[in-house]
Design a protein around this motif. Structure first.
Motif, PDB file in Angstrom:
ATOM      1  N   TRP A 126       0.848  -1.203   0.000  1.00  0.00           N
ATOM      2  CA  TRP A 126       0.000   0.000   0.000  1.00  0.00           C
ATOM      3  C   TRP A 126       0.880   1.248   0.000  1.00  0.00           C
ATOM      4  O   TRP A 126       0.795   2.055  -0.885  1.00  0.00           O
ATOM      5  N   SER A 127       1.733   1.400   1.013  1.00  0.00           N
ATOM      6  CA  SER A 127       2.659   2.527   1.090  1.00  0.00           C
ATOM      7  C   SER A 127       3.549   2.324   2.307  1.00  0.00           C
ATOM      8  O   SER A 127       3.113   1.769   3.307  1.00  0.00           O
ATOM      9  N   GLY A 128       4.780   2.808   2.251  1.00  0.00           N
ATOM     10  CA  GLY A 128       5.702   2.588   3.361  1.00  0.00           C
ATOM     11  C   GLY A 128       5.865   1.096   3.591  1.00  0.00           C
ATOM     12  O   GLY A 128       6.122   0.346   2.661  1.00  0.00           O
ATOM     13  N   TYR A 129       5.655   0.640   4.824  1.00  0.00           N
ATOM     14  CA  TYR A 129       5.714  -0.785   5.138  1.00  0.00           C
ATOM     15  C   TYR A 129       4.309  -1.379   5.233  1.00  0.00           C
ATOM     16  O   TYR A 129       4.127  -2.507   5.663  1.00  0.00           O
ATOM     17  N   VAL A 130       3.320  -0.630   4.811  1.00  0.00           N
ATOM     18  CA  VAL A 130       1.922  -1.012   4.948  1.00  0.00           C
ATOM     19  C   VAL A 130       1.472  -1.788   3.710  1.00  0.00           C
ATOM     20  O   VAL A 130       1.833  -1.457   2.589  1.00  0.00           O
ATOM     21  N   TRP A 157      -3.214   4.766   6.336  1.00  0.00           N
ATOM     22  CA  TRP A 157      -2.484   6.031   6.191  1.00  0.00           C
ATOM     23  C   TRP A 157      -1.663   6.307   7.449  1.00  0.00           C
ATOM     24  O   TRP A 157      -0.489   6.670   7.371  1.00  0.00           O
ATOM     25  N   CYS A 158      -2.285   6.141   8.605  1.00  0.00           N
ATOM     26  CA  CYS A 158      -1.585   6.402   9.880  1.00  0.00           C
ATOM     27  C   CYS A 158      -0.425   5.442  10.091  1.00  0.00           C
ATOM     28  O   CYS A 158       0.626   5.832  10.613  1.00  0.00           O
ATOM     29  N   LEU A 159      -0.610   4.188   9.693  1.00  0.00           N
ATOM     30  CA  LEU A 159       0.462   3.206   9.878  1.00  0.00           C
ATOM     31  C   LEU A 159       1.701   3.555   9.069  1.00  0.00           C
ATOM     32  O   LEU A 159       2.806   3.156   9.434  1.00  0.00           O
ATOM     33  N   ARG A 160       1.537   4.312   8.001  1.00  0.00           N
ATOM     34  CA  ARG A 160       2.696   4.767   7.221  1.00  0.00           C
ATOM     35  C   ARG A 160       3.658   5.577   8.085  1.00  0.00           C
ATOM     36  O   ARG A 160       4.855   5.617   7.823  1.00  0.00           O
ATOM     37  N   ALA A 193      -8.501  -5.111  18.095  1.00  0.00           N
ATOM     38  CA  ALA A 193      -7.998  -6.288  17.378  1.00  0.00           C
ATOM     39  C   ALA A 193      -7.679  -5.964  15.923  1.00  0.00           C
ATOM     40  O   ALA A 193      -6.687  -6.465  15.377  1.00  0.00           O
ATOM     41  N   ILE A 194      -8.475  -5.114  15.297  1.00  0.00           N
ATOM     42  CA  ILE A 194      -8.224  -4.720  13.903  1.00  0.00           C
ATOM     43  C   ILE A 194      -6.968  -3.863  13.819  1.00  0.00           C
ATOM     44  O   ILE A 194      -6.129  -4.039  12.927  1.00  0.00           O
ATOM     45  N   VAL A 195      -6.826  -2.919  14.750  1.00  0.00           N
ATOM     46  CA  VAL A 195      -5.628  -2.072  14.772  1.00  0.00           C
ATOM     47  C   VAL A 195      -4.394  -2.947  14.953  1.00  0.00           C
ATOM     48  O   VAL A 195      -3.410  -2.820  14.212  1.00  0.00           O
ATOM     49  N   LYS A 196      -4.441  -3.861  15.907  1.00  0.00           N
ATOM     50  CA  LYS A 196      -3.289  -4.739  16.157  1.00  0.00           C
ATOM     51  C   LYS A 196      -2.993  -5.628  14.956  1.00  0.00           C
ATOM     52  O   LYS A 196      -1.828  -5.880  14.638  1.00  0.00           O
ATOM     53  N   HIS A 197      -4.027  -6.099  14.287  1.00  0.00           N
ATOM     54  CA  HIS A 197      -3.843  -6.932  13.096  1.00  0.00           C
ATOM     55  C   HIS A 197      -3.012  -6.186  12.053  1.00  0.00           C
ATOM     56  O   HIS A 197      -2.053  -6.713  11.503  1.00  0.00           O
ATOM     57  N   HIS A 198      -3.380  -4.931  11.801  1.00  0.00           N
ATOM     58  CA  HIS A 198      -2.688  -4.155  10.769  1.00  0.00           C
ATOM     59  C   HIS A 198      -1.315  -3.675  11.244  1.00  0.00           C
ATOM     60  O   HIS A 198      -0.384  -3.588  10.438  1.00  0.00           O
ATOM     61  N   VAL A 199      -1.177  -3.404  12.530  1.00  0.00           N
ATOM     62  CA  VAL A 199       0.149  -3.088  13.072  1.00  0.00           C
ATOM     63  C   VAL A 199       1.058  -4.295  12.903  1.00  0.00           C
ATOM     64  O   VAL A 199       2.205  -4.168  12.474  1.00  0.00           O
ATOM     65  N   ARG A 200       0.544  -5.491  13.211  1.00  0.00           N
ATOM     66  CA  ARG A 200       1.356  -6.706  13.083  1.00  0.00           C
ATOM     67  C   ARG A 200       1.780  -6.933  11.640  1.00  0.00           C
ATOM     68  O   ARG A 200       2.943  -7.248  11.366  1.00  0.00           O
ATOM     69  N   ARG A 201       0.840  -6.776  10.709  1.00  0.00           N
ATOM     70  CA  ARG A 201       1.190  -6.968   9.300  1.00  0.00           C
ATOM     71  C   ARG A 201       2.269  -5.961   8.889  1.00  0.00           C
ATOM     72  O   ARG A 201       3.222  -6.305   8.185  1.00  0.00           O
ATOM     73  N   THR A 202       2.146  -4.727   9.359  1.00  0.00           N
ATOM     74  CA  THR A 202       3.140  -3.707   9.029  1.00  0.00           C
ATOM     75  C   THR A 202       4.488  -4.037   9.655  1.00  0.00           C
ATOM     76  O   THR A 202       5.539  -3.874   9.017  1.00  0.00           O
ATOM     77  N   ASN A 240       6.087  -6.697   7.562  1.00  0.00           N
ATOM     78  CA  ASN A 240       6.647  -6.109   6.341  1.00  0.00           C
ATOM     79  C   ASN A 240       7.964  -5.398   6.652  1.00  0.00           C
ATOM     80  O   ASN A 240       8.927  -5.481   5.875  1.00  0.00           O
ATOM     81  N   PHE A 241       8.001  -4.707   7.792  1.00  0.00           N
ATOM     82  CA  PHE A 241       9.224  -4.042   8.232  1.00  0.00           C
ATOM     83  C   PHE A 241      10.323  -5.085   8.463  1.00  0.00           C
ATOM     84  O   PHE A 241      11.465  -4.903   8.046  1.00  0.00           O
ATOM     85  N   ARG A 242       9.969  -6.192   9.127  1.00  0.00           N
ATOM     86  CA  ARG A 242      10.931  -7.261   9.398  1.00  0.00           C
ATOM     87  C   ARG A 242      11.515  -7.828   8.100  1.00  0.00           C
ATOM     88  O   ARG A 242      12.708  -8.118   8.026  1.00  0.00           O
ATOM     89  N   ALA A 243      10.669  -7.982   7.086  1.00  0.00           N
ATOM     90  CA  ALA A 243      11.138  -8.521   5.805  1.00  0.00           C
ATOM     91  C   ALA A 243      12.212  -7.625   5.186  1.00  0.00           C
ATOM     92  O   ALA A 243      13.143  -8.121   4.550  1.00  0.00           O
ATOM     93  N   MET A 244      12.080  -6.313   5.403  1.00  0.00           N
ATOM     94  CA  MET A 244      13.059  -5.376   4.853  1.00  0.00           C
ATOM     95  C   MET A 244      14.251  -5.154   5.777  1.00  0.00           C
ATOM     96  O   MET A 244      15.326  -4.781   5.325  1.00  0.00           O
TER      97      MET A 244
END
Length: 141
Positions: A6-10, A26-29, A103-112, A115-119
Motif C-alpha cells: 500500500w505505502s511505506g511498510y503497509v 495512512w496512519c500506519l505509514r 484487534a483490527i488495529v493490532k492486526h494491521h500493526v502486526r502486518r506492518t 513487512n518491516f521485518r522482511a526489509m
C-alpha cells in the motif's frame, strides 16, 4: 489472500480488509518507520487500558476513544475502540475518520511490523518483543 503493498511498510488484503480501512493504513505509514525506534509510536497507543494518543505531521492521529458506556475506554462488549483521523486535504482519501476495534488495529500493526521485518531482518528480536509486550497478534478473520 491477496495482499499487496500500500505505502511505506503497509500492505492491504483487498479480499478481507473491508471498506474504510484507508485512514488506519495512512496512519500506519507514519507509525512504523525506519528512522524512529519501533516502540516510539506503539507505546503511545498500546495498551488501551488508559487514554492513549499518537499523531503528527502530515495530519494524522490515532486515539482510543471513550464511548457512551460511562468512563470505560471500550464498547459494550469490552473491546477497546480506536478513532483514527487523517487530514483529507493531504491524504486525498474520501473518508478522514475511522473507528476500529483494538484487534483490527493490532492486526494491521502486526502486518506492518512483519513487512518491516522482511526489509530489516536485524529488527526481528525487537519486533518479537513488541508483539509479546503489546499482544500484537493477527485478528482471526
Amino acid at each position: 489472500m491477496t495482499v499487496r503493498h500500500w505505502s511505506g511498510y503497509v500492505s492491504i488484503d483487498c479480499e478481507c480488509d473491508g471498506n474504510n480501512i484507508e485512514p488506519l493504513l495512512w496512519c500506519l505509514r507514519f507509525l512504523i518507520v525506519d528512522h524512529l525506534p519501533l516502540d516510539y509510536w506503539l507505546s503511545r497507543i498500546f495498551p488501551a487500558i488508559e487514554k492513549r494518543y499518537a499523531g503528527g505531521d502530515p495530519g494524522w492521529e490515532i486515539t482510543n476513544v471513550q464511548l457512551d458506556t460511562g468512563d470505560a475506554l471500550c464498547d459494550s462488549m469490552g473491546r477497546a475502540i480506536y478513532r483514527v483521523w487523517i487530514d483529507e486535504s493531504i491524504s486525498y482519501l474520501e473518508s478522514g475518520v475511522g473507528f476500529y476495534e483494538e484487534a483490527i488495529v493490532k492486526h494491521h500493526v502486526r502486518r506492518t511490523l512483519e513487512n518491516f521485518r522482511a526489509m530489516h531482518p536485524a529488527y526481528s528480536i525487537e519486533i518479537d518483543a513488541l508483539v509479546l509486550k503489546y499482544g500484537i497478534y493477527y485478528h482471526a478473520e
